[in-house]
Design an enzyme around this catalytic site. Structure first.
Site, PDB file in Angstrom:
ATOM      1  N   LYS A  73       0.850  -1.195   0.000  1.00  0.00           N
ATOM      2  CA  LYS A  73       0.000   0.000   0.000  1.00  0.00           C
ATOM      3  C   LYS A  73       0.886   1.245   0.000  1.00  0.00           C
ATOM      4  CE  LYS A  73      -3.935   1.864   2.684  1.00  0.00           C
ATOM      5  NZ  LYS A  73      -4.780   1.630   3.864  1.00  0.00           N
ATOM      6  N   SER A 148      -9.590   1.662   2.717  1.00  0.00           N
ATOM      7  CA  SER A 148      -8.710   2.390   1.827  1.00  0.00           C
ATOM      8  C   SER A 148      -7.663   1.527   1.124  1.00  0.00           C
ATOM      9  CB  SER A 148      -8.018   3.499   2.609  1.00  0.00           C
ATOM     10  OG  SER A 148      -7.217   2.939   3.636  1.00  0.00           O
ATOM     11  N   SER A 172      -9.810  -0.636   6.998  1.00  0.00           N
ATOM     12  CA  SER A 172      -9.212  -0.543   5.663  1.00  0.00           C
ATOM     13  C   SER A 172      -8.505  -1.783   5.141  1.00  0.00           C
ATOM     14  CB  SER A 172      -8.242   0.628   5.607  1.00  0.00           C
ATOM     15  OG  SER A 172      -8.964   1.805   5.381  1.00  0.00           O
TER      16      SER A 172
HETATM   17  N1  GLN Z   1     -12.939   3.818   5.871  1.00  0.00           N
HETATM   18  C1  GLN Z   1     -12.488   4.285   7.137  1.00  0.00           C
HETATM   19  C2  GLN Z   1     -12.216   5.761   7.095  1.00  0.00           C
HETATM   20  O1  GLN Z   1     -12.525   6.354   6.118  1.00  0.00           O
HETATM   21  C3  GLN Z   1     -11.286   3.508   7.578  1.00  0.00           C
HETATM   22  C4  GLN Z   1     -10.031   3.952   6.969  1.00  0.00           C
HETATM   23  C5  GLN Z   1      -8.866   3.136   7.360  1.00  0.00           C
HETATM   24  O2  GLN Z   1      -9.008   2.110   8.019  1.00  0.00           O
HETATM   25  N2  GLN Z   1      -7.693   3.615   6.994  1.00  0.00           N
HETATM   26  O3  GLN Z   1     -11.697   6.337   7.986  1.00  0.00           O
END
Ligand code: GLN
Length: 476
Positions: A73, A148, A172
Site C-alpha cells: 500500500k 482504503s 481498511s
Molecule cells: N474507511 C475508514 C475511514 O474512512 C477507515 C479507513 C482506514 O481504516 N484507513 O476512515
C-alpha cells in the site's frame, strides 16, 4: 498458495526470476483496467529475484517467503520508491528509508512488485478519494474494491500479486478484503510496528496482510510482527500454548459470540443468509454459538469519527509543502507563510482530507475539547470494557464484515455519511485494539464476494488465525 510456490521454487521447478516476470506480465495485461498500482518496481524486483535464484542454486536454505512477489500500500515507506499516500501533496516524495515491515520482508526474501492505490492518506472506503484514479473491483469493474487498501485488495484478487500489505485504521484491510473475496487480517494494535507507515490516526493504525488464505496471512504476520525499538507502542504477541505443545485447536471447544447489534436492519439479506449458512456448518462440527449484546455498538462509529479526525489533524500538520516534497512550481505568488499553507494545503489535499483536518481541529479546539474529544475518549474506554466483559463469556465474536457487498463506483461519493457507514462493523476492533479478520464465505447471486468477520480478545492473534484456518477448511 505461498507454500506451493515455495515448494516449486526450492525444487527449482520455477525460478524466482520467472515467477516475478510472470506477475509483471499479468500486471501489464490487467492493470490498465483494474488500476491497482501507482508505482511499479520492476528492475529492482528482477534484480532481487536473481539473488534469490543464486541462493537456491547454491543450495542455501531460503525461508518460506523467499522469492514471493508482493504489493505494498502506498502509505508504507520503501526506500528509493515513491510514496504518495495517493495525495497530490506527496506526488513527488521518495522514501528515504524502509518501514520496519518492509525491512523484515526484505530479510525474508519477499519481492516487492510495486505500490498500490489507496484513498488519500487512507481516508475512505472505496479508493475514490485517491488523487490519481479509482481502482476497480476485479469481480465487477463497475464497482469499488473497497478501501482504503483497495489497490492492495484488487491486486491480490486479480492475481497480479501473491499477497499485499495494507493498513487498517477503521476497517481498511478487512472491508476491501470482504469486497474482493480475500483474507484480510488486522492484528492487535501494536503487534506490528508502525515505523514507516504514514500516520493517519496513531492510536488506531495497524499494518496487516491481504492474502488468498489464512495460512498465507499467518506466514506474513509471523514475519512482520513483533516488538520494534522504532515504535514504542509495538509489542510481541504471545504464541498460544497449543502451538508450542503442538496440540490441535478444536472447533468443538470454541464458543462463538453473536453480537445482536451486528445483525440489524440494513444488513444485506444475502450477507445475513450466507452467515447463517456458515454458522449452521460450524454447528454441525459442534461449535457452540451464543447470542451476546454489545449495547454501545451504535456509539462506535461516532466515537471513531471524533478520535480519528483529531489524530488526523495533528498527524497531517507535518505536510506543509516544504518538508517531504517541496512544491516548487507555484502557479501563484506566495508572500507569507499563511499564503503558503492556504495555497498548498488548500489545493494539494483532497476534499475528504480537508474535511477531516477541519473536523479534527474543531474537536480539539479550546471550548470543544471536553465536549467532543474528551468525551469520545471516555466512550472509547467504555466500549473497550464492554468487549472485555463479553470475552469472559465467549472465545471469539462472529459478525458480518460489511453491511453490503461492493457498491457501485460513484454511488456514495456525494454522501460522506453513507460512505462512513460502510465501516459500521469494523471500527470497534480499532477503537478497542482487538485483532480481527475477514474470511471470505461465498458470493451473492451477482457473484460479489461476501465476508465474515472474526474478532478475538487482546493478543489472541495466533489463536484467531488458527481458528480461522479450521473454519476455512470446514467451508471448503
Ligand atoms: N474507511 C475508514 C475511514 O474512512 C477507515 C479507513 C482506514 O481504516 N484507513 O476512515
Amino acid at each position: 498458495m505461498i507454500s506451493e510456490l515455495h515448494q516449486k521454487l526450492i525444487k527449482q521447478e520455477i525460478t524466482a526470476t520467472q515467477l516475478v516476470g510472470e506477475y509483471f506480465t499479468r500486471i501489464q495485461e490487467k492493470d490498465q483496467e483494474i488500476q491497482a498500482f501507482v508505482t511499479l518496481n520492476k528492475e529492482q524486483a528482477l534484480a532481487q529475484a536473481e539473488k534469490i535464484d543464486d541462493k537456491i542454486k547454491q543450495g542455501e536454505d531460503v525461508g518460506i517467503l523467499a522469492g514471493i512477489p508482493y504489493a505494498v500500500k502506498d502509505n508504507i515507506l520503501v526506500k528509493g520508491l515513491k510514496c504518495t499516500a495517493s495525495s497530490k501533496i506527496l506526488e513527488n516524495y521518495t522514501a528515504a528509508y524502509d518501514a520496519t515491515v518492509i525491512k523484515k520482508l526484505n530479510q525474508a526474501g519477499a519481492i516487492i512488485l510495486g505500490k498500490t492505490n489507496l484513498d488519500e492518506f487512507a481516508m475512505g472506503s472505496s479508493t475514490e478519494n485517491s488523487a490519481f484514479f479509482t481502482t476497480k473491483n476485479p469481480y465487477d469493474k463497475t464497482r469499488v474494491p473497497g478501501g482504503s487498501s483497495g489497490g492492495s485488495a484488487a491486486a491480490v484478487a486479480s492475481e497480479m500479486s501473491v499477497f499485499a500489505l495494507g493498513s487498517d485504521t477503521g476497517g481498511s484491510i478487512r472491508q476491501p478484503a470482504a469486497f474482493c473475496g480475500l483474507v484480510g487480517f488486522k492484528p492487535t494494535y501494536g503487534a506490528v510496528s508502525r515505523f514507516g507507515l504514514m500516520a493517519m490516526a496513531s492510536s488506531l493504525d495497524v499494518i496487516g496482510p491481504l492474502a488468498q488464505s489464512i495460512e498465507d496471512a499467518e506466514m506474513i504476520f509471523k514475519v512482520i510482527s513483533g516488538k520494534d525499538l522504532m515504535d514504542s507502542t509495538s509489542q510481541d504477541v504471545p504464541v498460544p500454548l497449543n502451538k508450542i505443545q503442538k496440540t490441535e485447536y478444536r472447533i468443538q471447544d470454541t464458543v462463538f459470540g453473536l453480537p445482536k447489534e451486528y445483525f440489524i436492519k440494513g444488513l444485506a439479506p444475502e450477507i445475513e443468509a450466507q452467515i447463517q449458512n456458515t454458522i449452521a456448518k460450524l454447528q454441525s462440527q459442534f461449535a457452540t454459538f451464543q447470542e451476546v449484546s454489545l449495547p454501545l455498538t451504535p456509539y462506535a462509529l461516532p466515537c471513531y469519527y471524533i478520535i480519528m479526525p483529531a489524530e488526523v489533524s495533528s498527524n497531517l500538520a507535518r505536510y506543509d509543502s516544504i518538508r517531504y516534497s517541496p512544491i516548487t512550481n507555484y502557479q501563484f505568488p506566495i508572500t507569507t507563510l499563511r499564503d503558503l499553507y492556504f495555497k498548498t494545503r488548500g489545493q494539494c489535499f483532497g476534499k475528504e482530507v480537508r474535511r477531516r483536518v477541519i473536523l479534527g481541529t474543531y474537536v480539539l479546539s479550546k471550548g470543544y475539547y471536553d465536549a467532543y474529544y474528551k468525551k469520545a475518549q471516555k466512550v472509547r474506554r467504555l466500549i473497550r470494557e464492554e468487549f472485555n466483559e463479553v470475552f469472559k463469556k465467549v472465545d471469539f465474536l462472529l459478525t458480518p464484515t460489511t453491511p453490503t457487498p461492493a457498491f457501485k463506483i460513484g454511488e456514495k461519493t456525494s454522501d460522506p455519511l453513507a460512505m462512513y457507514l460502510s465501516d459500521i462493523f469494523t471500527v470497534a476492533a480499532n477503537i478497542t485494539g482487538l485483532p480481527a479478520l475477514n474470511l471470505p464465505i461465498g458470493f451473492t447471486k451477482d457473484n460479489l464476494p461476501i465476508g465474515l468477520q472474526l474478532i478475538g480478545p487482546p493478543n489472541s492473534d495466533f489463536q484467531l488465525l488458527e481458528l480461522a484456518k479450521i473454519i476455512e477448511q470446514i467451508l471448503e
